[in-house]
Design a protein around this motif. Structure first.
Motif, PDB file in Angstrom:
ATOM      1  N   GLY A   1      48.193  35.953  29.067  1.00 56.35           N
ATOM      2  CA  GLY A   1      47.392  36.414  30.197  1.00 56.35           C
ATOM      3  C   GLY A   1      46.477  37.554  29.797  1.00 56.35           C
ATOM      4  O   GLY A   1      46.904  38.475  29.074  1.00 56.35           O
ATOM      5  N   ARG A   2      45.221  37.485  30.271  1.00 57.05           N
ATOM      6  CA  ARG A   2      44.244  38.526  29.959  1.00 57.05           C
ATOM      7  C   ARG A   2      43.544  38.898  31.258  1.00 57.05           C
ATOM      8  O   ARG A   2      42.971  38.045  31.946  1.00 57.05           O
ATOM      9  CB  ARG A   2      43.233  38.009  28.940  1.00 57.05           C
ATOM     10  N   PRO A   3      43.544  40.173  31.672  1.00 62.31           N
ATOM     11  CA  PRO A   3      42.935  40.567  32.958  1.00 62.31           C
ATOM     12  C   PRO A   3      41.402  40.563  32.874  1.00 62.31           C
ATOM     13  O   PRO A   3      40.829  40.723  31.796  1.00 62.31           O
ATOM     14  CB  PRO A   3      43.474  41.985  33.177  1.00 62.31           C
ATOM     15  N   PHE A   4      40.753  40.328  33.994  1.00 61.53           N
ATOM     16  CA  PHE A   4      39.297  40.477  34.075  1.00 61.53           C
ATOM     17  C   PHE A   4      38.983  41.454  35.200  1.00 61.53           C
ATOM     18  O   PHE A   4      39.793  41.657  36.111  1.00 61.53           O
ATOM     19  CB  PHE A   4      38.604  39.131  34.295  1.00 61.53           C
ATOM     20  N   HIS A   5      37.787  42.093  35.141  1.00 60.77           N
ATOM     21  CA  HIS A   5      37.427  43.189  36.033  1.00 60.77           C
ATOM     22  C   HIS A   5      36.176  42.842  36.853  1.00 60.77           C
ATOM     23  O   HIS A   5      35.383  41.984  36.450  1.00 60.77           O
ATOM     24  CB  HIS A   5      37.170  44.470  35.230  1.00 60.77           C
ATOM     25  N   HIS A   6      36.040  43.604  37.952  1.00 61.60           N
ATOM     26  CA  HIS A   6      34.841  43.475  38.781  1.00 61.60           C
ATOM     27  C   HIS A   6      33.673  44.115  38.037  1.00 61.60           C
ATOM     28  O   HIS A   6      33.827  45.154  37.390  1.00 61.60           O
ATOM     29  CB  HIS A   6      35.045  44.154  40.152  1.00 61.60           C
ATOM     30  N   ASP A   7      32.512  43.476  38.110  1.00 63.53           N
ATOM     31  CA  ASP A   7      31.383  43.952  37.320  1.00 63.53           C
ATOM     32  C   ASP A   7      30.903  45.336  37.754  1.00 63.53           C
ATOM     33  O   ASP A   7      30.476  46.140  36.914  1.00 63.53           O
ATOM     34  CB  ASP A   7      30.215  42.963  37.435  1.00 63.53           C
ATOM     35  N   GLU A   8      30.967  45.621  39.039  1.00 65.24           N
ATOM     36  CA  GLU A   8      30.438  46.893  39.520  1.00 65.24           C
ATOM     37  C   GLU A   8      31.512  47.968  39.613  1.00 65.24           C
ATOM     38  O   GLU A   8      31.321  49.084  39.131  1.00 65.24           O
ATOM     39  CB  GLU A   8      29.783  46.699  40.895  1.00 65.24           C
ATOM     40  N   SER A   9      32.611  47.645  40.243  1.00 62.20           N
ATOM     41  CA  SER A   9      33.639  48.681  40.437  1.00 62.20           C
ATOM     42  C   SER A   9      34.534  48.847  39.223  1.00 62.20           C
ATOM     43  O   SER A   9      35.149  49.893  39.018  1.00 62.20           O
ATOM     44  CB  SER A   9      34.502  48.328  41.653  1.00 62.20           C
ATOM     45  N   GLY A  10      34.634  47.803  38.398  1.00 61.58           N
ATOM     46  CA  GLY A  10      35.519  47.882  37.250  1.00 61.58           C
ATOM     47  C   GLY A  10      36.978  47.701  37.573  1.00 61.58           C
ATOM     48  O   GLY A  10      37.824  47.871  36.701  1.00 61.58           O
ATOM     49  N   ALA A  11      37.284  47.391  38.784  1.00 60.54           N
ATOM     50  CA  ALA A  11      38.689  47.211  39.158  1.00 60.54           C
ATOM     51  C   ALA A  11      39.183  45.856  38.652  1.00 60.54           C
ATOM     52  O   ALA A  11      38.439  44.889  38.518  1.00 60.54           O
ATOM     53  CB  ALA A  11      38.831  47.294  40.663  1.00 60.54           C
ATOM     54  N   VAL A  12      40.482  45.797  38.397  1.00 63.34           N
ATOM     55  CA  VAL A  12      41.108  44.550  37.954  1.00 63.34           C
ATOM     56  C   VAL A  12      41.194  43.619  39.135  1.00 63.34           C
ATOM     57  O   VAL A  12      41.818  43.938  40.144  1.00 63.34           O
ATOM     58  CB  VAL A  12      42.508  44.814  37.361  1.00 63.34           C
ATOM     59  N   GLU A  13      40.566  42.470  39.020  1.00 64.36           N
ATOM     60  CA  GLU A  13      40.502  41.519  40.119  1.00 64.36           C
ATOM     61  C   GLU A  13      41.398  40.299  39.912  1.00 64.36           C
ATOM     62  O   GLU A  13      41.671  39.562  40.851  1.00 64.36           O
ATOM     63  CB  GLU A  13      39.067  41.052  40.311  1.00 64.36           C
ATOM     64  N   GLY A  14      41.809  40.056  38.698  1.00 67.78           N
ATOM     65  CA  GLY A  14      42.625  38.875  38.444  1.00 67.78           C
ATOM     66  C   GLY A  14      42.939  38.757  36.962  1.00 67.78           C
ATOM     67  O   GLY A  14      42.802  39.706  36.179  1.00 67.78           O
ATOM     68  N   ALA A  15      43.330  37.541  36.556  1.00 65.69           N
ATOM     69  CA  ALA A  15      43.702  37.332  35.151  1.00 65.69           C
ATOM     70  C   ALA A  15      43.426  35.879  34.772  1.00 65.69           C
ATOM     71  O   ALA A  15      43.464  34.977  35.607  1.00 65.69           O
ATOM     72  CB  ALA A  15      45.175  37.667  34.922  1.00 65.69           C
ATOM     73  N   VAL A  16      43.102  35.712  33.520  1.00 69.94           N
ATOM     74  CA  VAL A  16      42.970  34.369  32.934  1.00 69.94           C
ATOM     75  C   VAL A  16      44.264  34.079  32.171  1.00 69.94           C
ATOM     76  O   VAL A  16      44.628  34.817  31.242  1.00 69.94           O
ATOM     77  CB  VAL A  16      41.759  34.280  31.996  1.00 69.94           C
ATOM     78  N   VAL A  17      44.944  33.008  32.565  1.00 68.82           N
ATOM     79  CA  VAL A  17      46.222  32.645  31.949  1.00 68.82           C
ATOM     80  C   VAL A  17      46.027  31.348  31.161  1.00 68.82           C
ATOM     81  O   VAL A  17      45.546  30.349  31.718  1.00 68.82           O
ATOM     82  CB  VAL A  17      47.339  32.480  33.002  1.00 68.82           C
ATOM     83  N   VAL A  18      46.394  31.361  29.877  1.00 67.85           N
ATOM     84  CA  VAL A  18      46.295  30.186  29.008  1.00 67.85           C
ATOM     85  C   VAL A  18      47.705  29.676  28.736  1.00 67.85           C
ATOM     86  O   VAL A  18      48.601  30.448  28.352  1.00 67.85           O
ATOM     87  CB  VAL A  18      45.571  30.516  27.694  1.00 67.85           C
ATOM     88  N   VAL A  19      47.897  28.382  28.971  1.00 69.03           N
ATOM     89  CA  VAL A  19      49.207  27.748  28.766  1.00 69.03           C
ATOM     90  C   VAL A  19      49.129  26.919  27.482  1.00 69.03           C
ATOM     91  O   VAL A  19      48.329  25.979  27.390  1.00 69.03           O
ATOM     92  CB  VAL A  19      49.592  26.858  29.960  1.00 69.03           C
ATOM     93  N   GLY A  20      49.925  27.250  26.478  1.00 74.18           N
ATOM     94  CA  GLY A  20      49.946  26.515  25.210  1.00 74.18           C
ATOM     95  C   GLY A  20      51.166  25.622  25.088  1.00 74.18           C
ATOM     96  O   GLY A  20      52.277  26.004  25.495  1.00 74.18           O
ATOM     97  N   ASP A  21      50.939  24.446  24.526  1.00 72.30           N
ATOM     98  CA  ASP A  21      52.032  23.495  24.310  1.00 72.30           C
ATOM     99  C   ASP A  21      52.250  23.358  22.789  1.00 72.30           C
ATOM    100  O   ASP A  21      51.458  22.699  22.104  1.00 72.30           O
ATOM    101  CB  ASP A  21      51.668  22.144  24.914  1.00 72.30           C
TER     102      ASP A  21
END
Length: 485
Positions: free
Chosen positions: A191-211
């Motif tokens: 999981g890697r978090p991403f931020h809002h472009d203007e406020s810089g707050a953490v808005e969510g995350a990109v989760v990669v599932v590996g098999d």
């Protein structure tokens, strides 16, 4: 000694008779050959001797130690290879997942209308690989999945994805974990978090599932290959260790065999003369005439005992001919003539054809070899049908070869290997005398041969040194010497 045929000193005929005028009665007539079963039992007993068993156990211990050391080294190396491969492909899997997560976060941006994910649909980072999922924070604070890439993926529970996303958002850093999917198979999460472009707050995350199923299969094949190779290498090391330990113990085996052979020869040969002397003394003690009538038989047994001791000592010398052989130039014809003169009188006829000859050999060993050939001819070369049991023996010296011929039953070249085998003489003897002659010939780079004598009988030839033809070939192959300047 009486010369019965005139001629030059090198061609004399000698006739020996018993002092009493009659034939000499042998002390111990030749007996039947020991059965093959008894010989095999004796050989098995020699193989099972305590000393041989100790050497065999020592060889097995050395083989085991070599195998265990190799096994320990191979096991450590195998563990290192397997562990390194496991770490490398796990790191490679997480690196690929991290790359896709970084690309995914870089493609997420915000506008006045809200979050935009259009870049994720057309990028190769979200195709044909680990599944990429985008989790966004809803107005009520819950996490919602707003994007999932196409393609197969491990069936990981939603709660696990959400938990990993919250952990990445809380730490504001990349987080990874190993979980079990719905099939019970291992799965990797990153999981890697991403931020809002203007406020810089953490808005969510990109989760990669590996098999990692295909990587695990490759890793399992590597493990099988490594273990198979390690097993084969260990078996090869065991065989090599057994061979090397056997080679390292070969001098000990040879020394042990020489010692056992000498002891067997001594015990076998001493038994007959000692028994003759003991029986003669026992009979003399009960004979009113006293000991005098039995002295000739005791004397012959003593002479036989002396010959046995000489043969045993000679065999001990021949165990290392490189250190004990003392060759000197000697008149072979004169040495053979002395040996013929030293023979005791008996019911035999001895003739000799002695050509002047100089040979380079050990005089003591040659004397014993010629004496054994003569003893063999006098004992087993009696003329068939002769009521007196006389032996007609002819000795020839020509070059570096001594030939002893008799008129006995006769032998062929094919019979020689059995004749020179210890305890295998077909005529009832021990075979030690002829085997010793063969060893003396080998020590002088020569050989002992046997053949049928024309008119009946056998001929034994003792050649000291290479055959003349071989020496001639060697001289022809040698480059000519340079002419003197």
């Amino acid at each position: 000694m009486t010369d019965t045929a005139p001629g030059p000193p090198s061609h004399r005929r000698r006739t020996r008779r018993d002092p009493a005028g009659g034939p000499r009665t042998p002390d111990a007539p030749p007996g039947p050959r020991a059965p093959a079963g008894a010989e095999r039992a004796a050989r098995r007993g020699a193989r099972r001797s305590p000393a041989r068993l100790r050497l065999r156990r020592l060889q097995l211990r050395l083989t085991l130690a070599y195998t265990l050391v190799t096994l320990a080294g191979v096991s450590a190396l195998s563990w290192l290879v397997i562990r390194t491969d496991e770490r490398s492909w796990r790191a490679a899997a997480y690196d690929e997942m991290g790359r896709r997560a970084a690309v995914g976060t870089s493609l997420i941006y915000y506008t006045d209308t809200g979050i935009q994910l259009d870049g994720l649909y057309d990028d190769e980072a979200t195709e044909n690989g680990p599944q990429v999922t985008v989790v966004h924070t809803a107005p009520d604070g819950t996490l919602q999945r707003i994007f999932t890439s196409r393609g197969p993926a491990a069936p990981v529970a939603e709660t696990r994805l959400t938990a990993l996303a919250r952990s990445a958002m809380a730490r504001d850093d990349t987080v990874r974990a190993e979980v079990t999917d719905a099939r019970g198979a291992p799965a990797y999460l990153l999981g890697r978090p991403f931020h809002h472009d203007e406020s810089g707050a953490v808005e969510g995350a990109v989760v990669v599932v590996g098999d990692p199923a295909h990587r695990v299969a490759e890793h399992d094949r590597l493990i099988a290959a490594v273990l198979t190779g390690s097993g084969l290498l260990t078996c090869l090391a065991a065989a090599t260790g057994h061979l090397l330990s056997g080679r390292s113990l070969r001098p000990a085996w040879q020394a042990l065999e020489a010692q056992e052979r000498m002891l067997a020869d001594t015990a076998h040969e001493l038994r007959t003369p000692v028994a003759v002397m003991r029986s003669s003394v026992d009979v003399a003690g009960l004979d009113p005439r006293g000991l005098d009538p039995h002295l000739p038989r005791i004397r012959r047994a003593t002479e036989r005992l002396t010959d046995v001791v000489d043969n045993v000592l000679t065999r001990g010398r021949l165990q290392d001919p490189a250190d004990t052989l003392r060759p000197v130039p000697l008149r072979l014809d004169q040495l053979v003539e002395q040996i013929c003169e030293e023979l005791p009188a008996g019911a035999h006829t001895l003739t000799a054809s002695l050509e002047p000859s100089v040979a380079t050999a050990d005089p003591a060993l040659v004397r014993i070899a010629v004496r054994n050939l003569l003893d063999n001819a006098l004992r087993h070369g009696r003329t068939p049908g002769d009521p007196a049991g006389r032996a007609q023996v002819h000795v020839t010296v020509r070059g570096a070869t001594v030939a002893v011929a008799d008129r006995g039953p006769g032998v062929t070249a094919a019979d020689l290997p059995e004749l020179v085998s210890r305890f295998r003489s077909p005529g009832g003897g021990s075979g030690i005398g002829l085997s010793l002659v063969a060893e003396i010939a080998t020590a002088h780079t020569g050989r002992l041969t046997a053949d049928t004598r024309p008119g009946g009988g056998a001929v034994f030839r003792l050649a000291l040194g290479p055959r003349p033809a071989r020496r001639a070939r060697a001289r022809r192959a040698r480059p000519p010497a340079a002419p003197p300047s």
